[in-house]
Scaffold this motif. Structure first.
Motif, PDB file in Angstrom:
ATOM      1  N   GLU A 279      50.542  41.233  40.197  1.00  0.00           N
ATOM      2  CA  GLU A 279      50.764  42.634  40.514  1.00  0.00           C
ATOM      3  C   GLU A 279      51.658  43.316  39.485  1.00  0.00           C
TER       4      GLU A 279
ATOM      5  N   TRP B 224      40.309  37.610  42.840  1.00  0.00           N
ATOM      6  CA  TRP B 224      41.631  37.477  43.458  1.00  0.00           C
ATOM      7  C   TRP B 224      41.448  37.560  44.977  1.00  0.00           C
TER       8      TRP B 224
ATOM      9  N   ARG C 277      45.914  36.793  48.597  1.00  0.00           N
ATOM     10  CA  ARG C 277      47.029  37.668  48.270  1.00  0.00           C
ATOM     11  C   ARG C 277      48.218  37.368  49.177  1.00  0.00           C
TER      12      ARG C 277
ATOM     13  N   LYS D 249      48.910  47.232  48.860  1.00  0.00           N
ATOM     14  CA  LYS D 249      48.367  46.954  47.530  1.00  0.00           C
ATOM     15  C   LYS D 249      47.627  48.182  47.005  1.00  0.00           C
TER      16      LYS D 249
ATOM     17  N   VAL E  15      39.305  39.464  51.134  1.00  0.00           N
ATOM     18  CA  VAL E  15      40.594  38.971  50.653  1.00  0.00           C
ATOM     19  C   VAL E  15      41.358  38.401  51.834  1.00  0.00           C
TER      20      VAL E  15
ATOM     21  N   PHE F  29      44.967  37.528  53.285  1.00  0.00           N
ATOM     22  CA  PHE F  29      46.359  37.896  53.048  1.00  0.00           C
ATOM     23  C   PHE F  29      47.285  37.103  53.970  1.00  0.00           C
TER      24      PHE F  29
END
Length: 824
Positions: A521, A609, A612, A618, A675, A677
């Motif tokens: 990031e 990616w 996370r 984000k 994704v 998380f």
């Protein structure tokens, strides 16, 4: 004769329509000889007399460096031998026969039935030997010595790419009549077709044919040519009656009619006419060939950029090396086609073939699919002018003769980032060398322009080299090498423009490395993250488009490629590609496509990616060229945007679904992925030989100095750093004891089976957190701590194992050092 020639053209056109982008050899009667070769890895100049059973069967294309260049910096640079038992029929002996090698890295000698036919120096151009009168009916033995050793009278001598050894392109057996179009003229086709004066209303036509009389008697022949338009209609003709002496090769120039209202070639509309050339005697055709021709004109200017067919045209380019993961440079033809299609998909209209002559088929595809080309000889970094001048001239002559007929080519390149010093009179020590090659180019080619490249330095201007060229290129890696950020690109380009106001300039290289497995990031210079590459390239594209005087730019490089000396996040690979070494598309591919292509694009950064952690809020960026893009998180719209295309997304624990939908008129397109998380994610993966629910190995890398793992006796602890990293050592916090010492052995590897011992010894009893530095910095992904127990109770007990990872190299490789020097 003209009717037969016309019918031959129709057949050729139909074949092209049926087979599409099939490889088109220069001559009829060409047979590919890639099967049933034998290979002997023996570093000797002496012709082997061994039986065939000693050899290893191989199929061409072949290189002996396909794998070792991925495993070590010191890959094999030596000699090897190839053998083929060539069967020749009595019918074939009635014609002239030739053997043409597409390339041999880096030099070769060819033997027929034990007798040397000849030698060739240079690893990238084709070469041909005539076999006529030296063959016998039945089996004939071909032996080929090939070497990729570095020599001080051969180029390249050092470069940021691999010098693969082997017969890595096809070999052709070619037949020809006694009096024919030459099959051996500098390895090229033996005929030239070009236009010097092209406009919307008309274009001239020029044809030169090398007529080769293999008999001992003079021969009177007619050389004729005709140009067929895209519908197969003749639009220009020419002929000449000549006499060719026995044993003579004579260049015959044809006076051709102008072509009226030509349909012009461009990357957007690669219109190709067919030119048919025939050699006849008393009305009987002896030999004939067909070649593509494109009508176009171009101009490089110092203050207004580049013009194609009379219109301002921005050159959106890249660079291409010819190798592929685990194949080296021994590529099958379908991979060349796949590469050109990938470039066209990304919107590339301009390609620099770095840093050497590339495959005939690849250049053919650039003609057919539409990519402007800059092709060059491999004068890279260094070489004493007095030693390398002969081979530079022969390489340039080969290049021009072999690829002259390709309308895609507009620049001939003479060198890249060569080291220069003042010879004592204010001129570069290699000034005369470069000028001599430039003069050769202008003698040989009345249409194309010359170009030379230097890094981020001023000495090419100061030492008068810039003024030699029609066009000059600068390789600028601002924001990757050196201390200047990528926002300084515009200022540097304007400075170079002011320094060289009369010379058209090209940004010949710019780029940043990336690894599909590396994400952050907070992108940083040389962190090899996908995100830094995206930021870097996006800024460059913005800056380049605003400079109207800049002729064009070539991103470095389209594909990741082999560079055995490198120690980047993936060792032995230069990772600046828009696609990986095995041609997976990176995010940056879609960034370029969204800027350069007319094909609709919607792409969320970055589907690679998928895990996370950290703060849940984000920012997601979308690369798109569509009018409107709408972003969705878990099915809920986060709004539409017409520019910028960035959304703030608050991820939830567990799975998150991201989706972007683009709309332009009736066209709709979407891209999405999931994704996961979590608020915590282990920085490294760890596994221990003795662990259980109450004694997890994860305590060793959880960042908590109050949790520990322990086990009795000899144990192993394996750490996966998730990517190849620069590691200086390891810190370990031990369970304390007044006199307790621990016996350790620490090993590491970059990914192969072989591990290296980096430390062996004992801990100190006087500290909890101890540092174990390696003798030198290592490029590692995997670490293993072999724990032998302490001196009190043979027990192992550790709170934390912390690899000492850095982004700063202690020992930079040659090309990183050069890059930093150029950036000063």
């Amino acid at each position: 004769m003209e009717k037969r020639l016309y019918l031959a053209g129709i057949v050729t056109l139909l074949a092209g329509m049926v087979f599409g982008f099939e490889y088109e050899p220069y001559w009829p009667g060409t047979e590919i000889q890639n099967d049933n070769w034998l290979y002997l890895e023996r570093d000797t100049d002496q012709l082997p007399m061994d039986a065939d059973r000693v050899y290893q069967p191989v199929t061409l294309p072949h290189t002996w460096n396909a794998l070792d260049t991925l495993e070590t910096k010191k890959y094999r640079q030596a000699a090897s031998w190839y053998r083929k038992n060539l069967m020749i029929t009595p019918e074939q002996l009635k014609q002239r026969l030739y053997l043409r090698f597409g390339a041999a890295g880096q030099e070769a000698k060819v033997y027929l039935n034990g007798e040397e036919l000849g030698a060739h120096r240079g690893g990238y151009s084709a070469f041909t030997f005539e076999l006529t009168g030296k063959l016998k009916a039945g089996e004939n033995r071909i032996d080929v010595w090939v070497s990729n050793k570095i020599k001080n009278d051969l180029i390249p001598q050092s470069a940021d790419y691999n010098f693969y050894g082997g017969l890595y392109r096809s070999v052709q057996l070619i037949t020809a009549p006694e009096v024919s179009i030459s099959r051996k003229h500098f390895g090229g086709p033996g005929y030239r077709v070009w236009s010097e004066q092209v406009g919307d209303d008309s274009a001239d036509m020029n044809v030169t044919v090398q007529v080769d009389n293999g008999s001992s008697k003079a021969s009177s022949v007619t050389v004729a040519a005709r140009v067929l338009d895209l519908d197969g209609r003749p639009v220009s003709t020419g002929r000449a009656d000549v006499q060719v002496k026995g044993g003579e090769t004579r260049a015959v120039d044809l006076k051709m009619d102008d072509v009226k209202n030509p349909r012009l070639w461009s990357p957007e509309h690669p219109e190709l006419y067919r030119v048919e050339i025939a050699l006849s005697q008393n009305g009987r055709i002896l030999d004939s060939v067909v070649v593509n021709h494109g009508f176009r004109w171009f101009k490089f200017t110092a203050d207004q950029g580049f013009f194609l067919n009379g219109k301002s045209y921005k050159l959106h380019g890249t660079n291409r090396h010819q190798d592929y993961y685990r194949k080296g440079n021994a590529l099958p033809l379908d991979q060349h086609l796949a590469d050109v299609k990938l470039m066209k998909e990304a919107g590339v209209n301009w390609l620099r073939m770095a840093h050497y002559q590339q495959n005939d088929y690849f250049v053919q595809l650039c003609d057919q699919l539409g990519i402007l080309v800059w092709e060059e000889i491999p004068y890279v970094n260094k070489g004493k002018p007095e030693l390398i001048e002969p081979v530079m001239h022969s390489m340039m002559k080969d290049l021009i003769e072999q690829h002259f007929n390709h309308p895609a080519i507009i620049l001939w390149g003479m060198g890249n980032e060569t080291w220069m010093k003042d010879r004592g009179d204010g001129y570069a020590h290699n000034y005369d060398l470069i000028k001599g090659v430039r003069d050769l180019v202008h003698r040989e080619d009345p249409v194309r322009k010359t170009v030379f490249v230097i890094g981020d330095r001023n000495y090419a201007s100061e030492l008068k080299v810039v003024g030699l060229m029609d066009v000059f290129g600068y390789n600028l890696y601002r924001g990757w090498y050196g201390s200047t950020g990528y926002q300084s690109l515009t200022d540097r380009l304007n400075e170079l423009h002011a320094m060289n106001p009369d010379t058209p300039l090209i940004l010949s290289e710019y780029g940043a490395g990336s690894d599909l497995a590396v994400h952050t990031e907070k992108p940083r210079q040389q962190d090899f993250s996908i995100e830094y590459q995206n930021d870097f390239l996006e800024s460059h594209l913005d800056q380049i488009e605003k400079l109207d005087w800049l002729a064009g730019a070539n991103q470095w490089a389209f594909c990741d490629f082999g560079a055995a000396h490198r120690g980047d996040s993936i060792p032995h690979v230069n990772q600046k590609g828009l696609v990986t070494f095995d041609r997976q598309k990176k995010d940056a591919f879609y960034l370029f496509k969204s800027r350069w292509s007319t094909e609709p694009v919607v792409y969320i950064e970055s589907p690679f990616w998928t895990e996370r952690s950290g703060k849940p809020k984000k920012t997601y960026r979308v690369f798109s060229n569509m009018d409107t893009v709408e972003f969705f998180h878990n099915g809920r719209s986060l709004g539409k945007q017409t520019e910028g295309f960035r959304w703030a997304v608050t991820l939830v624990d567990g799975e998150n679904t991201l989706l972007a939908k683009g709309v332009s008129g009736d066209v709709q397109l979407e891209h999405g992925f999931s994704v996961r998380f979590g608020d915590k994610e282990a920085k490294y993966l760890v596994r221990a030989s003795a662990e259980e629910a109450a004694n997890p190995a994860s305590h060793l890398v959880d960042g908590n100095l109050n949790t520990r793992w322990g086990a009795e006796g000899e144990q192993t602890i394996d750490l996966d750093l998730k990517k190849i990293s620069l590691v200086n050592g390891v810190k370990i916090k031990f369970y304390k004891g007044e006199s307790r010492t621990y016996k350790l052995e620490i090993k590491g590897s970059s990914g192969g089976k072989k591990s290296t011992v980096l430390f062996a010894g004992e801990s100190r009893p006087d500290a909890e957190l101890q540092t174990f530095l390696f003798d030198r910095q290592q490029e590692l992904r995997y670490l293993q701590v072999f724990a032998k127990g302490n001196n009190e109770n043979n027990w192992n007990s550790y709170y934390e194992i912390i690899p000492i990872v850095t982004l700063e190299k202690q020992n930079k490789n040659l090309y990183e050092t050069i890059g930093e020097e150029f950036a000063q």
